[in-house]
Design an enzyme around this catalytic site. Structure first.
Site, PDB file in Angstrom:
ATOM      1  N   GLU A  91     -17.986  19.401   4.609  1.00 22.37           N
ATOM      2  CA  GLU A  91     -18.890  18.720   5.514  1.00 22.37           C
ATOM      3  C   GLU A  91     -20.034  19.175   5.934  1.00 22.37           C
ATOM      4  O   GLU A  91     -20.819  18.488   6.449  1.00 22.37           O
ATOM      5  CB  GLU A  91     -17.892  18.423   6.732  1.00 22.37           C
ATOM      6  CG  GLU A  91     -16.687  17.690   6.479  1.00 22.37           C
ATOM      7  CD  GLU A  91     -15.647  17.557   7.804  1.00 22.37           C
ATOM      8  OE1 GLU A  91     -15.911  18.247   8.664  1.00 22.37           O
ATOM      9  OE2 GLU A  91     -15.082  16.286   7.637  1.00 22.37           O
ATOM     10  N   GLU A 122      -0.770  32.230  -3.375  1.00 23.92           N
ATOM     11  CA  GLU A 122      -1.067  33.041  -2.349  1.00 23.92           C
ATOM     12  C   GLU A 122      -0.450  34.527  -2.629  1.00 23.92           C
ATOM     13  O   GLU A 122      -1.234  35.601  -1.892  1.00 23.92           O
ATOM     14  CB  GLU A 122      -0.935  32.515  -0.984  1.00 23.92           C
ATOM     15  CG  GLU A 122       0.507  32.818  -0.564  1.00 23.92           C
ATOM     16  CD  GLU A 122       0.527  32.539   0.887  1.00 23.92           C
ATOM     17  OE1 GLU A 122       1.216  33.365   1.705  1.00 23.92           O
ATOM     18  OE2 GLU A 122       0.479  31.460   1.174  1.00 23.92           O
TER      19      GLU A 122
END
Length: 268
Positions: A91, A122
């Site tokens: 954004e 992860e």
């Protein structure tokens, strides 16, 4: 007696993984009581972020310095935390009219993990370190590690490699004294407590991380002149609403009628 200990409340567990006594009956409640209980839990998020504002401001200054000297803001995370980094990075270019290369997001599991769960990714610190090498992290960059529990090994591997390359590191975690909190030069630790559903860190922890990333990127680019007053003067006019906004700014309508300094606003 161990038999009396509620599941997930054992000592040694990160607080984000513990069972929340206030929501023990959550699944048995009617919908209105469920949402009231979640709302009550969410009310703790903004104060938790508020308690660390001076440290967030320090991270903002670090981001500003990195960007001014030609560096980048690089988010690295896993799971929900990683997706929040991707969201913020995506954004920034349309909001502030800057090249996408200035703010990057690296996520355990790669692009596929943005929309599909690849939670096992992860656990690979070597891949986190490799991602920093592939990204060409340099001393002028700022690397922000995102892990609600502070223990995602992918993130820790990335932070160690970024530090080795001389980059300033910021860690965003909801667990004090976690590995990520200890590894980062600037540790941002909003203590949001146990989740309404034990271990579901997309809830309070995720909300706190989103608030922090909002502040970090918005304040950094405002400091760099990409905001005037409170207006997105460099927003990309890619649709009708944004074209109309850009036109109003150019004509000075907003600047004359809405751009008034707030007496309480000071520099960072």
């Amino acid at each position: 007696d161990a038999r009396r200990v509620a599941p997930g409340s054992r000592r040694g567990l990160p607080v984000t993984e513990r069972s929340n006594p206030a929501t023990a009956a959550f699944s048995r409640l009617p919908p209105l009581e469920m949402v009231k209980l979640m709302h009550a839990e969410d009310l703790a998020v903004a104060p938790a972020v508020g308690r660390i504002l001076p440290r967030i401001a320090r991270a903002v200054r670090a981001a500003e310095r990195a960007l001014r000297r030609g560096g980048r803001l690089i988010y690295v995370g896993a799971g929900t935390s990683g997706r929040l980094g991707v969201l913020d990075a995506s954004e920034v270019p349309p909001t502030f009219g800057v090249p996408a290369r200035l703010v990057r997001a690296v996520m355990a599991g790669g692009r596929h993990a943005v929309t599909d769960s690849v939670e096992s990714a992860e656990d690979r610190p070597d891949r986190g370190a490799a991602a920093m090498r592939i990204s060409g992290v340099r001393a002028r960059d700022l690397v922000v590690g995102l892990s609600a529990s502070g223990g995602a090994r992918y993130v820790l591997g990335a932070m160690a490699e970024a530090k080795r390359r001389g980059a300033v590191t910021v860690g965003v975690t909801c667990v004090p004294r976690s590995p990520l909190a200890r590894a980062a030069r600037i540790a941002l630790i909003p203590e949001t407590g146990p989740e309404a559903v034990a271990g579901s860190t997309r809830l309070k922890a995720g909300t706190a991380q989103k608030m922090i990333l909002n502040m970090l990127s918005t304040c950094a680019f405002a400091r760099l002149g990409r905001v005037r007053g409170n207006l997105m003067i460099h927003v990309r006019p890619a649709n009708a609403k944004l074209r109309a906004r850009a036109a109003r700014i150019r004509e000075g309508r907003i600047l004359r009628t809405e751009l008034r300094p707030h007496p309480g606003v000071t520099g960072l």
